[in-house]
Design a protein around this motif. Structure first.
Motif, PDB file in Angstrom:
ATOM      1  N   ASN A   1      49.986  37.661  33.598  1.00 51.81           N
ATOM      2  CA  ASN A   1      49.237  36.540  34.150  1.00 51.81           C
ATOM      3  C   ASN A   1      47.736  36.635  33.908  1.00 51.81           C
ATOM      4  N   GLU A   2      47.310  37.686  33.166  1.00 51.62           N
ATOM      5  CA  GLU A   2      45.904  37.868  32.805  1.00 51.62           C
ATOM      6  C   GLU A   2      45.004  37.823  34.042  1.00 51.62           C
ATOM      7  N   LEU A   3      45.390  38.579  35.060  1.00 50.48           N
ATOM      8  CA  LEU A   3      44.655  38.624  36.314  1.00 50.48           C
ATOM      9  C   LEU A   3      43.672  39.794  36.335  1.00 50.48           C
ATOM     10  N   PRO A   4      42.601  39.687  37.117  1.00 50.45           N
ATOM     11  CA  PRO A   4      41.683  40.831  37.243  1.00 50.45           C
ATOM     12  C   PRO A   4      42.351  41.969  38.005  1.00 50.45           C
ATOM     13  N   PHE A   5      41.915  43.184  37.750  1.00 51.81           N
ATOM     14  CA  PHE A   5      42.499  44.351  38.416  1.00 51.81           C
ATOM     15  C   PHE A   5      42.360  44.264  39.942  1.00 51.81           C
ATOM     16  N   ARG A   6      41.270  43.650  40.390  1.00 52.00           N
ATOM     17  CA  ARG A   6      41.023  43.574  41.828  1.00 52.00           C
ATOM     18  C   ARG A   6      42.013  42.653  42.553  1.00 52.00           C
ATOM     19  N   HIS A   7      42.804  41.917  41.814  1.00 55.85           N
ATOM     20  CA  HIS A   7      43.788  41.017  42.435  1.00 55.85           C
ATOM     21  C   HIS A   7      44.739  41.793  43.349  1.00 55.85           C
ATOM     22  N   ALA A   8      45.069  43.015  42.958  1.00 53.39           N
ATOM     23  CA  ALA A   8      45.998  43.827  43.754  1.00 53.39           C
ATOM     24  C   ALA A   8      45.392  44.242  45.085  1.00 53.39           C
ATOM     25  N   GLU A   9      44.072  44.159  45.213  1.00 55.26           N
ATOM     26  CA  GLU A   9      43.409  44.514  46.467  1.00 55.26           C
ATOM     27  C   GLU A   9      43.270  43.329  47.423  1.00 55.26           C
TER      28      GLU A   9
ATOM     29  N   TYR B   1      41.395  50.530  40.657  1.00 53.36           N
ATOM     30  CA  TYR B   1      41.310  51.660  39.731  1.00 53.36           C
ATOM     31  C   TYR B   1      42.710  52.169  39.366  1.00 53.36           C
ATOM     32  N   VAL B   2      43.602  52.145  40.338  1.00 57.58           N
ATOM     33  CA  VAL B   2      44.992  52.527  40.071  1.00 57.58           C
ATOM     34  C   VAL B   2      45.647  51.490  39.169  1.00 57.58           C
ATOM     35  N   VAL B   3      45.382  50.201  39.458  1.00 52.71           N
ATOM     36  CA  VAL B   3      45.949  49.122  38.643  1.00 52.71           C
ATOM     37  C   VAL B   3      45.457  49.237  37.193  1.00 52.71           C
ATOM     38  N   LYS B   4      44.165  49.518  37.021  1.00 52.30           N
ATOM     39  CA  LYS B   4      43.612  49.690  35.676  1.00 52.30           C
ATOM     40  C   LYS B   4      44.323  50.818  34.933  1.00 52.30           C
ATOM     41  N   LYS B   5      44.500  51.941  35.615  1.00 51.60           N
ATOM     42  CA  LYS B   5      45.184  53.089  35.018  1.00 51.60           C
ATOM     43  C   LYS B   5      46.612  52.720  34.620  1.00 51.60           C
ATOM     44  N   ASP B   6      47.310  51.998  35.512  1.00 54.72           N
ATOM     45  CA  ASP B   6      48.698  51.611  35.239  1.00 54.72           C
ATOM     46  C   ASP B   6      48.785  50.620  34.074  1.00 54.72           C
ATOM     47  N   CYS B   7      47.833  49.698  34.008  1.00 55.17           N
ATOM     48  CA  CYS B   7      47.827  48.710  32.918  1.00 55.17           C
ATOM     49  C   CYS B   7      47.579  49.389  31.569  1.00 55.17           C
ATOM     50  N   ILE B   8      46.673  50.351  31.550  1.00 57.77           N
ATOM     51  CA  ILE B   8      46.427  51.105  30.316  1.00 57.77           C
ATOM     52  C   ILE B   8      47.679  51.894  29.933  1.00 57.77           C
TER      53      ILE B   8
ATOM     54  N   PHE C   1      47.818  39.085  48.431  1.00 59.35           N
ATOM     55  CA  PHE C   1      48.756  39.847  47.610  1.00 59.35           C
ATOM     56  C   PHE C   1      49.362  40.980  48.440  1.00 59.35           C
ATOM     57  N   ASP C   2      48.506  41.666  49.185  1.00 57.38           N
ATOM     58  CA  ASP C   2      48.989  42.751  50.044  1.00 57.38           C
ATOM     59  C   ASP C   2      49.957  42.218  51.109  1.00 57.38           C
ATOM     60  N   LYS C   3      49.677  41.028  51.646  1.00 55.36           N
ATOM     61  CA  LYS C   3      50.549  40.421  52.661  1.00 55.36           C
ATOM     62  C   LYS C   3      51.919  40.081  52.079  1.00 55.36           C
ATOM     63  N   VAL C   4      51.909  39.509  50.855  1.00 54.55           N
ATOM     64  CA  VAL C   4      53.177  39.178  50.192  1.00 54.55           C
ATOM     65  C   VAL C   4      54.028  40.427  49.987  1.00 54.55           C
TER      66      VAL C   4
ATOM     67  N   TYR D   1      57.644  49.182  53.095  1.00 54.07           N
ATOM     68  CA  TYR D   1      57.296  50.468  52.477  1.00 54.07           C
ATOM     69  C   TYR D   1      56.148  50.340  51.478  1.00 54.07           C
ATOM     70  N   TRP D   2      55.718  49.098  51.225  1.00 53.17           N
ATOM     71  CA  TRP D   2      54.656  48.875  50.240  1.00 53.17           C
ATOM     72  C   TRP D   2      53.384  49.626  50.619  1.00 53.17           C
ATOM     73  N   GLN D   3      52.790  50.274  49.624  1.00 55.95           N
ATOM     74  CA  GLN D   3      51.541  50.995  49.814  1.00 55.95           C
ATOM     75  C   GLN D   3      50.456  50.317  48.968  1.00 55.95           C
ATOM     76  N   LYS D   4      49.417  49.875  49.622  1.00 54.78           N
ATOM     77  CA  LYS D   4      48.355  49.154  48.926  1.00 54.78           C
ATOM     78  C   LYS D   4      47.731  50.025  47.837  1.00 54.78           C
ATOM     79  N   ILE D   5      47.456  49.422  46.681  1.00 53.96           N
ATOM     80  CA  ILE D   5      46.856  50.153  45.569  1.00 53.96           C
ATOM     81  C   ILE D   5      45.505  49.545  45.208  1.00 53.96           C
ATOM     82  N   THR D   6      44.607  50.364  44.691  1.00 57.21           N
ATOM     83  CA  THR D   6      43.255  49.926  44.357  1.00 57.21           C
ATOM     84  C   THR D   6      43.194  49.405  42.929  1.00 57.21           C
TER      85      THR D   6
END
Length: 313
Positions: free
Chosen positions: A43-51, A72-79, A55-58, A65-70
């Protein structure tokens, strides 16, 4: 890469139910991070979208059990996802006999930096045409033929397809002619070119057609520039846009919005001018209420002639 990821997922809406039995459910946070990275990329979203709060509420609504991610973690995962998909494509290229390359040069309007997109095209064993963007890389100044060839060679070498190149299609620029001569000399030594490289250098037909049309548009440059600058003037202010929209509604125009072109793409100039001729009465009426707009209003006769020239082109 987003299109490639989409192919991994297919959902049958008919099987979706509002009632779900968890059974032996086991939450896998690593898998969730992987899917989130795919979601961000597709969806070509910014990394900060996960914060973001929603999104966290959904995600928490879907599973406690969902654990919020930053970001920086999203950037690492995307790479990491990119590296996985790149390795898959590299493996696929091992079974491909010939790959044809197209390139496009682009300079960013804000950074003033030069970039080159490199795209690979090939036919697989099932006779399906495939296309993948291989790189979007910075090209250092002065964008000479040697530098272009060096950047492109580095890209192809990283993918391990140097000895699989069939043709290179580039736009009609002198620097590209020089770059292709460097390439042809290198490949001729390696003896990997088909039919001795006679079909190796292909000129982009779309770019040549654009040059022809742009040359024809020089006859109407004054009018086209006035229309383009006038649209920019209106679009630069919300109050101007609202006033112009009210005038258009009063005149009962079927067009809802002005179209602004990209000056280097003739088809968008065509769209802008064909739209402008529909708004010619609105332009005149608007100019009577905004003195600053008068300099951008061509006469209806000249605008009509200009549009006819664009249509012929």
């Amino acid at each position: 890469m987003g299109k490639q990821i989409k192919q991994h997922y297919s959902f049958n809406r008919a099987t979706i139910s509002s009632e779900v039995t968890l059974g032996n459910f086991k939450y896998d946070h690593a898998e969730m991070r992987k899917i989130v990275s795919h979601y961000i990329l597709v969806n070509e979203l910014p990394f900060r979208h996960a914060e973001s709060f929603m999104f966290d509420k959904v995600m928490r609504t879907a599973t406690p059990y969902w654990q919020k991610i930053t970001r920086y973690v999203v950037k690492k995962d995307c790479i990491g996802t990119y590296e996985i998909e790149k390795n898959k494509l590299s493996e696929l290229f091992k079974s491909v006999r010939k790959i044809n390359i197209t390139t496009g040069m682009w300079t960013s309007s804000h950074q003033k930096l030069g970039y080159m997109v490199v795209t690979g095209h090939w036919i697989d064993s099932d006779w399906n045409l495939n296309m993948r963007v291989l790189n979007f890389c910075n090209v250092p100044p002065l964008h000479s033929g040697f530098i272009i060839s060096e950047v492109l060679f580095k890209c192809l070498n990283e993918w391990g397809i140097i000895d699989k190149i069939g043709t290179l299609t580039v736009d009609n620029a002198a620097a590209n002619d020089v770059a292709l001569r460097y390439f042809k000399q290198t490949f001729s030594v390696r003896r990997v070119l088909s039919i001795e490289g006679k079909m190796f250098h292909a000129r982009c037909c779309a770019h040549i057609l654009n040059l022809c049309v742009q040359d024809g548009l020089e006859l109407t440059k004054e009018i086209v520039d006035k229309v383009r600058d006038g649209i920019k003037y209106i679009e630069a202010s919300e109050s101007r846009r609202i006033k112009f929209a009210k005038i258009s509604m009063f005149l009962g125009l079927k067009y809802k919005k002005l179209i602004l072109d990209v000056s280097t793409r003739w088809n968008l100039t065509y769209n802008m001018m064909s739209c402008a001729i529909e708004f010619r009465d609105a332009f005149l009426m608007y100019s009577s209420s905004d003195q600053g707009f008068k300099e951008y209003v061509p006469s209806p006769v000249r605008l009509g002639k200009s549009c006819r020239c664009v249509f012929i082109s």
